[in-house]
Motif scaffolding. Structure first.
Motif, PDB file in Angstrom:
ATOM      1  N   PHE A 359      99.992  59.823 -30.434  1.00 20.08           N
ATOM      2  CA  PHE A 359      99.670  58.477 -30.879  1.00 20.08           C
ATOM      3  C   PHE A 359      98.499  57.892 -30.115  1.00 20.08           C
ATOM      4  CE2 PHE A 359     102.443  57.225 -34.151  1.00 20.08           C
ATOM      5  CZ  PHE A 359     103.578  57.988 -34.027  1.00 20.08           C
ATOM      6  N   GLU A 360      97.471  58.681 -29.920  1.00 20.83           N
ATOM      7  CA  GLU A 360      96.239  58.120 -29.391  1.00 20.83           C
ATOM      8  C   GLU A 360      95.465  57.513 -30.550  1.00 20.83           C
ATOM      9  OE1 GLU A 360      94.152  60.900 -27.008  1.00 20.83           O
ATOM     10  OE2 GLU A 360      95.742  61.045 -25.521  1.00 20.83           O
ATOM     11  N   ALA A 361      94.245  57.092 -30.263  1.00 19.60           N
ATOM     12  CA  ALA A 361      93.471  56.372 -31.278  1.00 19.60           C
ATOM     13  C   ALA A 361      93.261  57.194 -32.534  1.00 19.60           C
ATOM     14  CB  ALA A 361      92.125  55.955 -30.689  1.00 19.60           C
ATOM     15  N   ASN A 362      93.198  58.521 -32.399  1.00 20.74           N
ATOM     16  CA  ASN A 362      92.931  59.368 -33.554  1.00 20.74           C
ATOM     17  C   ASN A 362      94.197  59.838 -34.256  1.00 20.74           C
ATOM     18  OD1 ASN A 362      90.068  59.399 -33.388  1.00 20.74           O
ATOM     19  ND2 ASN A 362      90.223  60.747 -31.623  1.00 20.74           N
ATOM     20  N   SER A 363      95.358  59.300 -33.893  1.00 27.99           N
ATOM     21  CA  SER A 363      96.591  59.725 -34.529  1.00 27.99           C
ATOM     22  C   SER A 363      96.638  59.252 -35.979  1.00 27.99           C
ATOM     23  CB  SER A 363      97.801  59.172 -33.779  1.00 27.99           C
ATOM     24  OG  SER A 363      97.962  57.796 -34.076  1.00 27.99           O
ATOM     25  N   PRO A 364      97.395  59.943 -36.830  1.00 29.52           N
ATOM     26  CA  PRO A 364      97.498  59.544 -38.240  1.00 29.52           C
ATOM     27  C   PRO A 364      97.945  58.095 -38.420  1.00 29.52           C
ATOM     28  CG  PRO A 364      98.417  61.732 -37.940  1.00 29.52           C
ATOM     29  CD  PRO A 364      98.114  61.207 -36.562  1.00 29.52           C
ATOM     30  N   PHE A 365      98.838  57.610 -37.550  1.00 34.84           N
ATOM     31  CA  PHE A 365      99.323  56.235 -37.675  1.00 34.84           C
ATOM     32  C   PHE A 365      98.177  55.248 -37.570  1.00 34.84           C
ATOM     33  CE2 PHE A 365     100.749  52.220 -35.966  1.00 34.84           C
ATOM     34  CZ  PHE A 365     101.867  51.919 -36.726  1.00 34.84           C
ATOM     35  N   HIS A 366      97.385  55.371 -36.517  1.00 35.04           N
ATOM     36  CA  HIS A 366      96.312  54.410 -36.287  1.00 35.04           C
ATOM     37  C   HIS A 366      95.163  54.587 -37.278  1.00 35.04           C
ATOM     38  CE1 HIS A 366      98.199  52.699 -32.773  1.00 35.04           C
ATOM     39  NE2 HIS A 366      98.396  53.910 -32.298  1.00 35.04           N
ATOM     40  N   VAL A 367      94.898  55.812 -37.668  1.00 35.22           N
ATOM     41  CA  VAL A 367      93.865  56.057 -38.676  1.00 35.22           C
ATOM     42  C   VAL A 367      94.251  55.397 -40.001  1.00 35.22           C
ATOM     43  CG1 VAL A 367      92.741  57.831 -40.083  1.00 35.22           C
ATOM     44  CG2 VAL A 367      92.992  58.168 -37.611  1.00 35.22           C
ATOM     45  N   GLU A 368      95.521  55.510 -40.377  1.00 44.16           N
ATOM     46  CA  GLU A 368      95.980  54.911 -41.632  1.00 44.16           C
ATOM     47  C   GLU A 368      95.992  53.385 -41.539  1.00 44.16           C
ATOM     48  OE1 GLU A 368      97.357  54.574 -45.563  1.00 44.16           O
ATOM     49  OE2 GLU A 368      96.303  56.134 -44.429  1.00 44.16           O
ATOM     50  N   LEU A 369      96.368  52.850 -40.381  1.00 45.70           N
ATOM     51  CA  LEU A 369      96.340  51.399 -40.211  1.00 45.70           C
ATOM     52  C   LEU A 369      94.907  50.879 -40.345  1.00 45.70           C
ATOM     53  CD1 LEU A 369      98.598  49.348 -39.703  1.00 45.70           C
ATOM     54  CD2 LEU A 369      98.040  49.429 -37.268  1.00 45.70           C
ATOM     55  N   GLU A 370      93.973  51.626 -39.803  1.00 49.17           N
ATOM     56  CA  GLU A 370      92.558  51.262 -39.946  1.00 49.17           C
ATOM     57  C   GLU A 370      92.147  51.288 -41.421  1.00 49.17           C
ATOM     58  OE1 GLU A 370      88.153  52.914 -38.556  1.00 49.17           O
ATOM     59  OE2 GLU A 370      89.894  54.218 -38.511  1.00 49.17           O
ATOM     60  N   ARG A 371      92.537  52.318 -42.147  1.00 54.33           N
ATOM     61  CA  ARG A 371      92.173  52.436 -43.557  1.00 54.33           C
ATOM     62  C   ARG A 371      92.729  51.262 -44.354  1.00 54.33           C
ATOM     63  NH1 ARG A 371      93.758  53.483 -48.364  1.00 54.33           N
ATOM     64  NH2 ARG A 371      95.945  53.600 -47.745  1.00 54.33           N
ATOM     65  N   LEU A 372      93.970  50.888 -44.075  1.00 58.02           N
ATOM     66  CA  LEU A 372      94.563  49.753 -44.769  1.00 58.02           C
ATOM     67  C   LEU A 372      93.796  48.463 -44.497  1.00 58.02           C
ATOM     68  CD1 LEU A 372      98.311  50.604 -44.050  1.00 58.02           C
ATOM     69  CD2 LEU A 372      97.259  50.555 -46.320  1.00 58.02           C
ATOM     70  N   SER A 373      93.362  48.306 -43.252  1.00 56.17           N
ATOM     71  CA  SER A 373      92.662  47.071 -42.899  1.00 56.17           C
ATOM     72  C   SER A 373      91.315  46.956 -43.597  1.00 56.17           C
ATOM     73  CB  SER A 373      92.465  46.987 -41.380  1.00 56.17           C
ATOM     74  OG  SER A 373      91.369  47.763 -40.944  1.00 56.17           O
ATOM     75  N   ARG A 374      90.734  48.072 -43.984  1.00 55.98           N
ATOM     76  CA  ARG A 374      89.437  48.037 -44.673  1.00 55.98           C
ATOM     77  C   ARG A 374      89.592  47.905 -46.186  1.00 55.98           C
ATOM     78  NH1 ARG A 374      89.333  48.428 -39.739  1.00 55.98           N
ATOM     79  NH2 ARG A 374      87.725  49.572 -38.565  1.00 55.98           N
ATOM     80  N   SER A 375      90.833  48.029 -46.683  1.00 54.09           N
ATOM     81  CA  SER A 375      91.017  48.033 -48.134  1.00 54.09           C
ATOM     82  C   SER A 375      91.818  46.848 -48.667  1.00 54.09           C
ATOM     83  CB  SER A 375      91.720  49.335 -48.562  1.00 54.09           C
ATOM     84  OG  SER A 375      93.012  49.442 -47.981  1.00 54.09           O
ATOM     85  N   ILE A 376      92.609  46.188 -47.789  1.00 55.57           N
ATOM     86  CA  ILE A 376      93.488  45.110 -48.260  1.00 55.57           C
ATOM     87  C   ILE A 376      92.811  43.755 -48.074  1.00 55.57           C
ATOM     88  CG2 ILE A 376      95.676  43.920 -47.881  1.00 55.57           C
ATOM     89  CD1 ILE A 376      96.884  46.589 -47.055  1.00 55.57           C
ATOM     90  N   TRP A 377      92.713  43.004 -49.169  1.00 54.61           N
ATOM     91  CA  TRP A 377      92.189  41.639 -49.116  1.00 54.61           C
ATOM     92  C   TRP A 377      93.348  40.689 -48.823  1.00 54.61           C
ATOM     93  CZ3 TRP A 377      87.079  40.446 -49.313  1.00 54.61           C
ATOM     94  CH2 TRP A 377      86.198  41.427 -49.808  1.00 54.61           C
ATOM     95  N   SER A 378      93.115  39.727 -47.964  1.00 54.58           N
ATOM     96  CA  SER A 378      94.140  38.725 -47.692  1.00 54.58           C
ATOM     97  C   SER A 378      94.087  37.637 -48.757  1.00 54.58           C
ATOM     98  CB  SER A 378      93.919  38.109 -46.310  1.00 54.58           C
ATOM     99  OG  SER A 378      92.671  37.435 -46.265  1.00 54.58           O
ATOM    100  N   PRO A 379      95.202  36.954 -49.016  1.00 54.20           N
ATOM    101  CA  PRO A 379      95.189  35.856 -49.996  1.00 54.20           C
ATOM    102  C   PRO A 379      94.252  34.740 -49.535  1.00 54.20           C
ATOM    103  CG  PRO A 379      97.434  36.508 -49.437  1.00 54.20           C
ATOM    104  CD  PRO A 379      96.541  37.186 -48.455  1.00 54.20           C
ATOM    105  N   ALA A 380      93.645  34.062 -50.481  1.00 53.49           N
ATOM    106  CA  ALA A 380      92.814  32.909 -50.141  1.00 53.49           C
ATOM    107  C   ALA A 380      93.700  31.804 -49.582  1.00 53.49           C
ATOM    108  CB  ALA A 380      92.060  32.417 -51.366  1.00 53.49           C
ATOM    109  N   SER A 381      93.231  31.156 -48.524  1.00 51.81           N
ATOM    110  CA  SER A 381      94.016  30.070 -47.938  1.00 51.81           C
ATOM    111  C   SER A 381      93.948  28.841 -48.835  1.00 51.81           C
ATOM    112  CB  SER A 381      93.487  29.731 -46.543  1.00 51.81           C
ATOM    113  OG  SER A 381      92.110  29.420 -46.593  1.00 51.81           O
ATOM    114  N   ALA A 382      94.832  27.899 -48.607  1.00 55.69           N
ATOM    115  CA  ALA A 382      94.921  26.707 -49.457  1.00 55.69           C
ATOM    116  C   ALA A 382      93.583  25.977 -49.503  1.00 55.69           C
ATOM    117  CB  ALA A 382      96.012  25.778 -48.929  1.00 55.69           C
ATOM    118  N   GLY A 383      93.182  25.594 -50.703  1.00 57.36           N
ATOM    119  CA  GLY A 383      91.948  24.842 -50.869  1.00 57.36           C
ATOM    120  C   GLY A 383      90.703  25.699 -50.915  1.00 57.36           C
ATOM    121  N   SER A 384      90.879  27.017 -50.968  1.00 57.44           N
ATOM    122  CA  SER A 384      89.724  27.915 -50.992  1.00 57.44           C
ATOM    123  C   SER A 384      89.979  29.047 -51.983  1.00 57.44           C
ATOM    124  CB  SER A 384      89.473  28.496 -49.599  1.00 57.44           C
ATOM    125  OG  SER A 384      88.478  29.502 -49.641  1.00 57.44           O
ATOM    126  N   THR A 385      88.880  29.600 -52.500  1.00 55.99           N
ATOM    127  CA  THR A 385      88.996  30.781 -53.377  1.00 55.99           C
ATOM    128  C   THR A 385      88.451  32.018 -52.681  1.00 55.99           C
ATOM    129  OG1 THR A 385      86.830  30.297 -54.377  1.00 55.99           O
ATOM    130  CG2 THR A 385      88.792  29.369 -55.454  1.00 55.99           C
TER     131      THR A 385
END
Length: 592
Positions: A359-385
């Protein structure tokens, strides 16, 4: 000197300092600089951890001054950090450097002599001084680190002694920090010259090694291995995920027993060590091949053996002259270092189930977490699109590297809109957020690196499942809860200490009572804290702080927060739980 490169790094450093100031209101820039610079050294393995805590006081005709401290797991090494900030790349004088080291030495002397008795109790500075004093009998080595954003030409840093305690000096100026931060590596390489140490090692090169590696077999004298560990410490084991366990457990007791009773059988009883390097110097002497030097040495299996030998030599004064340690050394090409070495570490440790995953930086867990962070959009906050993403920084400095790859200011602005700097978080952050809401605030209070190690070994290894979209969204929601909660708690107690401890305990206590699934879903959807949750945090934080400050026995709040009994005391706080909040309405929260 690379003036342009240093100036560019100085700009990046200042931005990182501003980021830290945003997370730690009440800190001075000096404190933020110490945290940012020490993070590089912790990642490097040079420091195990660091608690930033500035203290200055008169000392005779001089002064004592430090900016932070840490004590090793085995209690024998005290790390003190001092800082010289505000030089902006300018040269600092040799006298300036020597003064800083002397001020830190005077601080250590004062800790030894019980200076805490003259200090105000229930402050972070009091805790630091008292902690060092109470553990002084175990300390046999002090490492003083001077961190500076200036440049120094001082090369000669002689060691010193304080009675039985040895003192070493370590200077990290802006140029050295830049080389470490921009090298593309996680650590500054360790080189060991066996010939200079007086013991070139007969070795057997293995035939038919692969094209990108070669193997050598050798025997390392036990005292030599202990000496190398004394020089480099846990950094020598940086790529061994179990290394920090050191001299714990039944395996190590067996090693110590063999050293004491049958040292000549150590070779027969012990499997030895596996190590990696990126460079090797060998020499043929007659019919024998001798190993003279290894570059970028790392022990990837056998960390417990190494630490136990060192412990026996230093603490038990054991005679290691008859101890021989078998060693397999794999020399790999630098370009495959990050892909090959984790596999070597994983398979070398495969007999131990806790190391089944790397589970160092190059482990599958952290690599996949990185991939998710580059692909998932967060919902727009209230009052914004406008939507954006949360950036998981798998490797320190990755965010700035990614941003710099956008070579125009227009592209960098787009990057900033998609990945706001305020929405960047790291591996150690992830561990802190996750363990808080797993109701383990005492583990979070161990410090960033120890918290991350515990999370890796006790949470991540329990499941081979890679993180999915739900996991990532929950982690971001935990991050929002933690950072918003921290900010609100700070506003309630401006300038008060123990903010990190009060935050993790308050949120863990809340998590123990609420429907966490519902709360995380709401926070992710709103990208902020609903008002009733914010007021629950406000109300809980007050009795939680009272419990933390009421440390029993020694009264050391920092140490008290690391104990499970502290968490049990916080669980005794009576709380009615979440309910819709009406402005002007208060709910009772009492401590029992």
């Amino acid at each position: 000197m690379h003036d342009g490169a240093v100036q560019e790094f100085a700009i990046t450093l200042e931005q990182a300092i501003e980021d830290r100031l945003g997370q730690e209101p009440g800190w001075l820039k000096r404190d933020a600089f110490v945290q940012v610079a020490s993070d590089y050294l912790v990642d490097d393995g040079t420091l195990e951890d660091l608690y930033v805590c500035y203290y200055v006081s008169p000392s005779g005709r001089s002064r004592m001054e430090v900016a932070g401290y840490s004590i090793s797991d085995d209690g024998r090494v005290l790390d003190l950090v001092t800082a010289d900030y505000g030089n902006h790349g300018q040269t600092i004088s040799r006298d300036q450097v020597r003064r800083r080291f002397n001020w830190a030495t005077l601080f250590a002397t004062a800790c030894r002599d019980g200076h805490h008795r003259d200090m105000e109790e229930s402050s972070a500075q009091f805790d630091m001084v008292q902690d060092i004093h109470s553990r002084w009998h175990d300390i046999d080595k002090i490492r003083i680190f001077l961190l500076t954003d200036g440049r120094s030409t001082l090369q000669d840093l002689p060691s010193a002694e304080m009675g039985r305690v040895s003192i070493t000096h370590n200077l990290w100026d802006v140029e050295r920090l830049r080389r470490l931060a921009t090298s593309g590596r996680h650590e500054e390489p360790i080189s060991v010259n066996f010939e200079e140490l007086g013991t070139p090692l007969p070795c057997l090169p293995a035939p038919n090694s692969g094209g990108d590696y070669q193997c050598l077999l050798t025997l390392i004298p036990g005292q030599l291995l202990a000496d190398v560990y004394e020089l480099h410490g846990p950094k020598l084991l940086q790529r061994n995920v179990r290394a920090f366990l050191q001299a714990r457990g039944k395996v190590n007791k067996g090693i110590n027993e063999t050293i004491q009773t049958n040292p000549d059988r150590f070779l027969a009883y012990n499997n030895g060590i596996s190590a990696t390097a990126t460079g090797v110097t060998v020499e043929q002497r007659g019919s024998e091949t001798y190993l003279l030097e290894l570059n970028d040495l790392q022990i990837v299996n056998g960390g417990q053996t190494t630490a136990s030998l060192h412990h026996a030599a230093k603490r038990d004064k054991a005679d290691l002259s008859k101890v021989q340690v078998p060693a397999k050394i794999t020399v790999v090409q630098p370009e495959v270092l990050d892909s090959l070495v984790p596999k070597i570490s994983r398979y070398a440790n495969s007999q131990n189930t806790i190391n089944e995953a790397d589970f160092e930086a190059n482990s599958p867990f952290h690599v996949e977490l990185e991939r998710l962070s580059r692909s998932i959009w967060s919902p727009a906050s209230a009052g914004s699109t406008r939507q954006n993403r949360w950036y998981y920084e798998r490797v320190r400095g990755q965010y700035d590297v990614d941003r710099a790859r956008r070579h125009t200011s227009a592209k960098q602005k787009l990057f900033d809109l998609e990945f706001p700097r305020s929405q960047r978080f790291t591996k150690t952050d992830a561990a802190k957020y996750d363990l808080t809401f797993r109701e383990l605030p005492h583990m979070v209070s161990l410090g960033a690196q120890k918290c991350f190690q515990w999370w890796t070994l006790n949470i991540l290894t329990a499941s081979s499942t890679l993180p999915g979209e739900d996991y990532f969204q929950d982690l971001v929601a935990k991050r929002i809860l933690f950072e918003y909660g921290r900010s609100d708690i700070r506003k309630l107690n401006p300038g008060a200490g123990y903010l990190a401890n009060v935050t993790t305990y308050t949120l863990a206590r809340m998590a123990a009572e609420v429907d966490l699934r519902e709360v995380l879903t709401t926070v992710w959807r709103e990208q902020g804290l609903p008002e009733h949750i914010r007021h629950a945090v406000h109300e809980l934080s007050r009795p939680v702080r009272e419990v933390l400050l009421a440390a029993p026995g020694s009264g050391n709040v920092t140490e008290w927060c690391k104990k499970e009994d502290c968490w049990k005391s916080v669980l005794d706080i009576e709380w009615a739980g979440l309910r819709p909040w009406v402005p002007g309405q208060a709910r009772e929260v009492v401590s029992t």
